[in-house]
Design an enzyme around this catalytic site. Structure first.
Site, PDB file in Angstrom:
ATOM      1  N   ASP A  51       0.881  -1.154   0.000  1.00  0.00           N
ATOM      2  CA  ASP A  51       0.000   0.000   0.000  1.00  0.00           C
ATOM      3  C   ASP A  51       0.935   1.225   0.000  1.00  0.00           C
ATOM      4  O   ASP A  51       2.095   1.119   0.410  1.00  0.00           O
ATOM      5  CB  ASP A  51      -0.851  -0.055   1.279  1.00  0.00           C
ATOM      6  CG  ASP A  51      -1.639   1.198   1.496  1.00  0.00           C
ATOM      7  OD1 ASP A  51      -2.349   1.606   0.571  1.00  0.00           O
ATOM      8  OD2 ASP A  51      -1.531   1.782   2.591  1.00  0.00           O
ATOM      9  N   ASP A  53      -0.004   5.091   0.815  1.00  0.00           N
ATOM     10  CA  ASP A  53      -0.222   6.043   1.907  1.00  0.00           C
ATOM     11  C   ASP A  53      -0.295   5.314   3.236  1.00  0.00           C
ATOM     12  O   ASP A  53      -1.168   4.469   3.435  1.00  0.00           O
ATOM     13  CB  ASP A  53      -1.537   6.815   1.697  1.00  0.00           C
ATOM     14  CG  ASP A  53      -1.450   7.780   0.528  1.00  0.00           C
ATOM     15  OD1 ASP A  53      -0.335   8.205   0.203  1.00  0.00           O
ATOM     16  OD2 ASP A  53      -2.502   8.102  -0.047  1.00  0.00           O
ATOM     17  N   VAL A  80      -9.582   4.471   1.568  1.00  0.00           N
ATOM     18  CA  VAL A  80     -10.900   4.599   0.928  1.00  0.00           C
ATOM     19  C   VAL A  80     -10.771   5.530  -0.292  1.00  0.00           C
ATOM     20  O   VAL A  80     -10.030   6.511  -0.230  1.00  0.00           O
ATOM     21  CB  VAL A  80     -11.899   5.194   1.959  1.00  0.00           C
ATOM     22  CG1 VAL A  80     -13.248   5.462   1.333  1.00  0.00           C
ATOM     23  CG2 VAL A  80     -12.023   4.280   3.164  1.00  0.00           C
ATOM     24  N   LYS A  94      -5.382   7.867  -6.931  1.00  0.00           N
ATOM     25  CA  LYS A  94      -5.187   8.209  -8.347  1.00  0.00           C
ATOM     26  C   LYS A  94      -3.958   9.098  -8.498  1.00  0.00           C
ATOM     27  O   LYS A  94      -3.567   9.417  -9.617  1.00  0.00           O
ATOM     28  CB  LYS A  94      -6.430   8.928  -8.885  1.00  0.00           C
ATOM     29  CG  LYS A  94      -7.635   8.012  -8.970  1.00  0.00           C
ATOM     30  CD  LYS A  94      -8.829   8.701  -9.615  1.00  0.00           C
ATOM     31  CE  LYS A  94      -9.920   7.679  -9.869  1.00  0.00           C
ATOM     32  NZ  LYS A  94     -11.227   8.246 -10.058  1.00  0.00           N
TER      33      LYS A  94
HETATM   34  P1  B16 Z   1      -6.705  10.024  -4.168  1.00  0.00           P
HETATM   35  P2  B16 Z   1      -3.665   4.101  -0.161  1.00  0.00           P
HETATM   36  C1  B16 Z   1      -5.534   6.020  -0.341  1.00  0.00           C
HETATM   37  O1  B16 Z   1      -4.241   5.544  -0.614  1.00  0.00           O
HETATM   38  C2  B16 Z   1      -5.560   6.898   0.884  1.00  0.00           C
HETATM   39  O2  B16 Z   1      -5.242   6.153   2.046  1.00  0.00           O
HETATM   40  C3  B16 Z   1      -6.934   7.466   1.052  1.00  0.00           C
HETATM   41  O3  B16 Z   1      -6.980   8.320   2.179  1.00  0.00           O
HETATM   42  C4  B16 Z   1      -7.354   8.236  -0.211  1.00  0.00           C
HETATM   43  O4  B16 Z   1      -8.669   8.736  -0.099  1.00  0.00           O
HETATM   44  C5  B16 Z   1      -7.241   7.294  -1.399  1.00  0.00           C
HETATM   45  O5  B16 Z   1      -5.922   6.789  -1.484  1.00  0.00           O
HETATM   46  C6  B16 Z   1      -7.581   7.985  -2.696  1.00  0.00           C
HETATM   47  O6  B16 Z   1      -6.611   8.969  -2.960  1.00  0.00           O
HETATM   48  O7  B16 Z   1      -7.722  11.054  -3.810  1.00  0.00           O
HETATM   49  O8  B16 Z   1      -5.288  10.564  -4.247  1.00  0.00           O
HETATM   50  O9  B16 Z   1      -7.075   9.253  -5.415  1.00  0.00           O
HETATM   51  O10 B16 Z   1      -3.642   4.081   1.340  1.00  0.00           O
HETATM   52  O11 B16 Z   1      -4.576   3.057  -0.783  1.00  0.00           O
HETATM   53  O12 B16 Z   1      -2.283   4.127  -0.771  1.00  0.00           O
HETATM   54 MG    MG Z   2      -2.850   3.157   3.295  1.00  0.00          MG
END
Ligand code: B16
Ligand code: MG
Length: 210
Positions: free
Chosen positions: A7, A9, A45, A115
């Site tokens: 993963d 983030d 999410v 994304k």
């Molecule tokens: P974006 P991960 C996730 O990344 C984040 O944890 C989550 O907080 C976020 O809403 C999601 O990506 C979508 O991100 O707005 O940049 O498309 O933890 O799956 O790496």
């Molecule tokens: Mg994460």
């Protein structure tokens, strides 16, 4: 195990504070209550599902077009904040562990709902590092659906049963488990009943993946 799917983030780097600031700015503008506790529920999410969680605090109903516009507004602020990230946001522990896992012969991939994955990887100096990147741009269903990890395994040409998923979110452990992957959890992900390995820190992977 032949491959490890990370993963992004909360595992490779930390963008929580940027997500928080960008969502807070949007929520304040629309007069919607938002705090750190709600932000914690957004981990792993997707962007639109995150907005739906934020909108639980208001009785006002927004149309699909209005929601698209709100999510785009949040993302524009978030992307501005991401420009502050640099290779300094990649810890020595994470970089040296990744290098050692690669030296041991594991294929390494990313499985992220974001994304903005490719931008973030570029900012922290890992733009070309991984053998495969599966992210919010190549999926239709976000975690806890296993799609993002199944796509990563497909890109790596490995079976799910031969891949370990590393996650910080409970939704990510659920996705790993439903996809037939073993999982290693950090933080709140260790509380999920299906987690295979509980980690205290990233370098624990060197014990799990001998
Ligand atoms: P974006 P991960 C996730 O990344 C984040 O944890 C989550 O907080 C976020 O809403 C999601 O990506 C979508 O991100 O707005 O940049 O498309 O933890 O799956 O790496
Ligand atoms: Mg994460």
């Amino acid at each position: 195990m032949k491959a490890i799917i990370f993963d992004l983030d909360g595992v490779i780097c930390f963008t929580d504070k940027y997500h928080y600031n960008a969502w807070k700015e949007l929520a304040d503008k629309y007069g919607i209550y938002f705090d750190e506790e709600i932000n914690n529920r957004l981990r792993g999410v997707s962007r639109m599902d995150s907005l739906d969680i934020i909108l639980e605090k208001t009785d006002k109903k927004y149309s699909a077009e209005e929601k698209e516009a709100m999510a785009a507004e949040k993302n524009a602020s978030y992307v501005e904040l991401l420009k502050e990230m640099s290779p300094k946001d990649l810890s020595d522990e994470v970089k040296s562990t990744l290098d050692e896992l690669r030296r041991r012969g594991y294929k390494l991939a990313i499985g992220s709902s974001s994304k903005n994955t490719k931008m973030i990887l570029g900012q922290i100096g890992l733009g070309d590092y991984f053998d495969a990147v599966s992210d919010g741009t190549n999926i239709t269903k976000s975690k806890p659906d296993p799609e993002v990890f199944l796509k990563a395994a497909e890109f790596l040409k490995e079976d799910a049963s031969e891949c370990l998923v590393v996650e910080d979110a409970k939704a990510g452990i659920q996705a790993a488990s439903d996809g037939g992957f073993k999982s290693a959890g950090l933080g709140e992900a260790t509380e999920h009943p299906s987690v295979t390995y509980k980690m205290n820190g990233f370098k624990d992977l060197l014990e799990i993946c001998k």
